[in-house]
Design a protein around this motif. Structure first.
Motif, PDB file in Angstrom:
ATOM      1  N   ILE A  41       0.849  -1.193   0.000  1.00 39.14           N
ATOM      2  CA  ILE A  41       0.000   0.000   0.000  1.00 39.14           C
ATOM      3  C   ILE A  41       0.882   1.240   0.000  1.00 39.14           C
ATOM      4  CG2 ILE A  41      -1.859   1.255   1.154  1.00 39.14           C
ATOM      5  CD1 ILE A  41      -2.689  -1.501   0.183  1.00 39.14           C
ATOM      6  N   THR A  42       0.603   2.165  -0.920  1.00 37.74           N
ATOM      7  CA  THR A  42       1.287   3.454  -0.940  1.00 37.74           C
ATOM      8  C   THR A  42       0.262   4.544  -0.656  1.00 37.74           C
ATOM      9  OG1 THR A  42       2.912   2.687  -2.574  1.00 37.74           O
ATOM     10  CG2 THR A  42       2.645   5.067  -2.322  1.00 37.74           C
ATOM     11  N   VAL A  43       0.422   5.211   0.469  1.00 34.65           N
ATOM     12  CA  VAL A  43      -0.526   6.245   0.888  1.00 34.65           C
ATOM     13  C   VAL A  43      -0.068   7.586   0.331  1.00 34.65           C
ATOM     14  CG1 VAL A  43      -1.622   7.406   2.840  1.00 34.65           C
ATOM     15  CG2 VAL A  43      -1.064   4.964   2.981  1.00 34.65           C
ATOM     16  N   VAL A  44      -0.991   8.286  -0.354  1.00 29.85           N
ATOM     17  CA  VAL A  44      -0.701   9.589  -0.944  1.00 29.85           C
ATOM     18  C   VAL A  44      -1.727  10.589  -0.424  1.00 29.85           C
ATOM     19  CG1 VAL A  44      -0.426  10.899  -3.078  1.00 29.85           C
ATOM     20  CG2 VAL A  44       0.203   8.475  -3.013  1.00 29.85           C
ATOM     21  N   ASN A  73       9.384  12.360  -1.243  1.00 25.57           N
ATOM     22  CA  ASN A  73       8.291  13.023  -0.523  1.00 25.57           C
ATOM     23  C   ASN A  73       6.960  12.980  -1.272  1.00 25.57           C
ATOM     24  OD1 ASN A  73       8.350  15.244  -2.495  1.00 25.57           O
ATOM     25  ND2 ASN A  73      10.159  15.986  -1.389  1.00 25.57           N
ATOM     26  N   SER A  74       6.970  12.550  -2.533  1.00 24.35           N
ATOM     27  CA  SER A  74       5.745  12.531  -3.335  1.00 24.35           C
ATOM     28  C   SER A  74       5.669  11.222  -4.116  1.00 24.35           C
ATOM     29  CB  SER A  74       5.704  13.720  -4.305  1.00 24.35           C
ATOM     30  OG  SER A  74       5.839  14.951  -3.619  1.00 24.35           O
ATOM     31  N   PHE A  75       4.463  10.916  -4.593  1.00 16.80           N
ATOM     32  CA  PHE A  75       4.270   9.743  -5.440  1.00 16.80           C
ATOM     33  C   PHE A  75       3.541  10.149  -6.714  1.00 16.80           C
ATOM     34  CE2 PHE A  75       2.032   6.009  -7.006  1.00 16.80           C
ATOM     35  CZ  PHE A  75       3.037   5.054  -6.992  1.00 16.80           C
ATOM     36  N   LEU A 106       8.164  10.701 -10.336  1.00 16.99           N
ATOM     37  CA  LEU A 106       6.762  10.738  -9.922  1.00 16.99           C
ATOM     38  C   LEU A 106       5.851  10.174 -11.008  1.00 16.99           C
ATOM     39  CD1 LEU A 106       6.726  14.316  -8.318  1.00 16.99           C
ATOM     40  CD2 LEU A 106       7.347  12.126  -7.277  1.00 16.99           C
ATOM     41  N   LYS A 107       4.645   9.783 -10.604  1.00 15.69           N
ATOM     42  CA  LYS A 107       3.645   9.220 -11.506  1.00 15.69           C
ATOM     43  C   LYS A 107       2.667  10.309 -11.925  1.00 15.69           C
ATOM     44  CE  LYS A 107       5.344   5.105 -10.675  1.00 15.69           C
ATOM     45  NZ  LYS A 107       6.147   4.378 -11.688  1.00 15.69           N
ATOM     46  N   ALA A 108       2.613  10.592 -13.219  1.00 11.86           N
ATOM     47  CA  ALA A 108       1.752  11.662 -13.742  1.00 11.86           C
ATOM     48  C   ALA A 108       0.303  11.191 -13.828  1.00 11.86           C
ATOM     49  CB  ALA A 108       2.239  12.106 -15.111  1.00 11.86           C
ATOM     50  N   ARG A 109      -0.600  12.081 -13.394  1.00 17.70           N
ATOM     51  CA  ARG A 109      -2.038  11.760 -13.408  1.00 17.70           C
ATOM     52  C   ARG A 109      -2.823  13.038 -13.672  1.00 17.70           C
ATOM     53  NH1 ARG A 109      -6.401  11.681  -9.336  1.00 17.70           N
ATOM     54  NH2 ARG A 109      -4.966  12.900  -8.032  1.00 17.70           N
ATOM     55  N   TYR A 110      -3.832  12.947 -14.553  1.00 13.72           N
ATOM     56  CA  TYR A 110      -4.734  14.071 -14.825  1.00 13.72           C
ATOM     57  C   TYR A 110      -6.136  13.710 -14.355  1.00 13.72           C
ATOM     58  CZ  TYR A 110      -1.206  16.260 -17.813  1.00 13.72           C
ATOM     59  OH  TYR A 110      -0.063  16.870 -18.280  1.00 13.72           O
ATOM     60  N   TRP A 111      -6.773  14.639 -13.673  1.00 13.78           N
ATOM     61  CA  TRP A 111      -8.175  14.470 -13.315  1.00 13.78           C
ATOM     62  C   TRP A 111      -8.966  15.620 -13.940  1.00 13.78           C
ATOM     63  CZ3 TRP A 111     -10.218  18.443 -10.240  1.00 13.78           C
ATOM     64  CH2 TRP A 111      -9.284  19.258  -9.586  1.00 13.78           C
ATOM     65  N   GLY A 112     -10.270  15.407 -14.082  1.00 14.42           N
ATOM     66  CA  GLY A 112     -11.096  16.438 -14.703  1.00 14.42           C
ATOM     67  C   GLY A 112     -11.042  16.426 -16.220  1.00 14.42           C
ATOM     68  N   ALA A 113     -10.588  15.322 -16.837  1.00 13.27           N
ATOM     69  CA  ALA A 113     -10.584  15.209 -18.300  1.00 13.27           C
ATOM     70  C   ALA A 113     -12.009  14.988 -18.797  1.00 13.27           C
ATOM     71  CB  ALA A 113      -9.671  14.056 -18.732  1.00 13.27           C
ATOM     72  N   PRO A 114     -12.289  15.233 -20.080  1.00  8.81           N
ATOM     73  CA  PRO A 114     -13.660  15.046 -20.604  1.00  8.81           C
ATOM     74  C   PRO A 114     -14.169  13.629 -20.364  1.00  8.81           C
ATOM     75  CG  PRO A 114     -12.282  16.198 -22.200  1.00  8.81           C
ATOM     76  CD  PRO A 114     -11.366  15.750 -21.116  1.00  8.81           C
ATOM     77  N   LYS A 115     -15.458  13.531 -19.971  1.00 10.25           N
ATOM     78  CA  LYS A 115     -16.081  12.232 -19.729  1.00 10.25           C
ATOM     79  C   LYS A 115     -16.940  11.785 -20.900  1.00 10.25           C
ATOM     80  CE  LYS A 115     -16.360  12.951 -14.714  1.00 10.25           C
ATOM     81  NZ  LYS A 115     -17.274  13.001 -13.537  1.00 10.25           N
ATOM     82  N   TRP A 116     -17.447  12.714 -21.692  1.00 20.56           N
ATOM     83  CA  TRP A 116     -18.288  12.393 -22.829  1.00 20.56           C
ATOM     84  C   TRP A 116     -18.161  13.515 -23.859  1.00 20.56           C
ATOM     85  CZ3 TRP A 116     -21.672  16.364 -23.407  1.00 20.56           C
ATOM     86  CH2 TRP A 116     -22.036  17.061 -22.250  1.00 20.56           C
TER      87      TRP A 116
END
Length: 399
Positions: A243-246, A306-308, A346-356
């Motif tokens: 488990i990696t807690v972020v 210090n970040s993931f 670090l692992k790149a991640r985008y949130w809020g991308a188009p859903k439809w």
């Protein structure tokens, strides 16, 4: 010489056609008006038809986008999640082995607590990241998107910590038959039987005062910590655990880095602040999305100690998608942000991308994976885990 008064010229009738000149002029004027009317209103009519067709297709796409929320997968329908007392022994056994034949996928279960069965739905589909929004009230951490959705039985411990402890205890209880090369007293097996060394990211979104939430999160992770299930930094190296807690949201970065000799809670770094100029590209403007900035300064340094995650809001950082595809400038911006994250480990991640529409969503996913993003973030678990990235698709409006 007599002066003869001239008569005014009178138009002669066209005896061959039998039409008077005045009637012919009116007829020509009427034809001209009719042509103008057809040209003007015909164009508007064509636009109206095109708009109607596009609107219908848009409505169909919106409906298709919500299908995964209405029609759940057959595996979930096979069990009655709403009645945990029915065949509780079988249910508990199934939950412990829910990942026995699952292939882990680098996707993040956004707002995981909204799932039909939080945590287990994401694990069953193979997501290697889950998200829990936590609120501190009455000396405990409650999970929910807003204060109106909080309930007494939806706590951070009951929904995530305790289930993970039970599952990992079950996976690690019998190591008798492991080969000597894999038998290591310090290494723990993860939640996925098909990839036991794969870590599961537990993203904890601090919703109210981060400095007050921090000690409660750290305290409630004690069981996972004591059993050696957490990824940690010992001041010299990173030791990856099941488990990696972020920490994200209002989590203070200053508390993450306060301990320089031991850390098992990592930060969700602001991806839009990590931009590095990609090779052979024009300069791009870096925007600010407000992701993971509590307790940071302009000189804050983010790396794997210090970040993931390194995350940002897609629309706020990259902009809107026009004409159904990511523009060249947007691609360069994404490439630069991902490069900056990777250079820091670090692992790149985008949130809020188009859903439809679904076609647009899938194309954005395709482009993000092609540009090197590490985790897909989304609500449609089936779409993220079953999408065939190896085959280039025909991106029609309907699918």
């Amino acid at each position: 010489m007599a002066v003869r008064r001239r008569r005014p010229s009178v138009p002669r009738a066209d005896y061959e056609t039998g039409r008077l000149p005045t009637f012919e002029k009116r007829r020509r004027a009427w034809r001209a008006k009719k042509y103008v009317w057809r040209k003007r209103h015909g164009a508007w009519g064509c636009l109206a038809i095109v708009g109607f067709v596009v609107g219908c297709v848009h409505i169909v796409n919106v409906g298709l986008g919500y299908l995964p929320l209405i029609h759940d997968d057959p595996a979930a329908a096979a069990l009655d999640w709403s009645q945990p007392n029915q065949a509780s022994t079988d249910m508990a056994s199934y939950l412990l082995d829910v990942t026995k034949d699952v292939t882990p996928i680098p996707c993040h279960s956004h707002n995981d607590y909204w799932r039909r069965v939080p945590l287990y739905d994401a694990l069953r589909w193979g997501c290697t990241g889950v998200e829990a929004d936590v609120w501190l009230f009455d000396e405990d951490l409650f999970v929910g998107h807003s204060t109106q959705s909080l309930t007494k039985n939806h706590t951070f411990t009951s929904m995530y910590v305790d289930p993970l402890v039970k599952m990992l205890d079950s996976k690690n209880k019998n190591t008798t038959f492991l080969p000597p090369s894999e038998l290591n007293s310090t290494a723990k097996l993860g939640v996925f039987d098909t990839a036991p060394q794969q870590t599961l990211v537990l993203l904890v979104d601090f919703k109210n005062d981060g400095s007050q939430i921090w000690p409660y999160v750290s305290s409630q992770l004690a069981t996972l910590r004591e059993k050696g299930y957490l990824t940690y930094y010992d001041g010299a190296a990173i030791h990856e655990g099941p488990i990696t807690v972020v920490a994200t949201g209002n989590a203070p970065f200053s508390l993450v880095v306060a301990n320089s000799t031991y850390r098992d809670i990592f930060f969700d770094a602001p991806l839009d602040r990590l931009y590095v100029e990609p090779s052979s590209s024009d300069a791009a403007t870096v925007s600010t999305s407000g992701q993971g900035t509590v307790g940071t300064t302009p000189g804050s340094h983010f790396d794997s100690t210090n970040s993931f995650y390194a995350s940002t809001n897609f629309q706020a950082s990259i902009g809107r998608i026009w004409w159904g595809r990511i523009s060249g400038r947007q691609r360069e911006l994404i490439r630069g942000q991902i490069k900056g994250a990777h250079e820091r480990g670090l692992k790149a991640r985008y949130w809020g991308a188009p859903k439809w529409p679904i076609a647009l969503r899938n194309r954005v996913w395709w482009d993000l994976v092609g540009l090197g993003v590490d985790y897909l973030n989304g609500d449609d678990l089936v779409g993220m885990t079953r999408f065939d990235w190896s085959v280039r698709r025909h991106w029609s409006w309907l699918r």
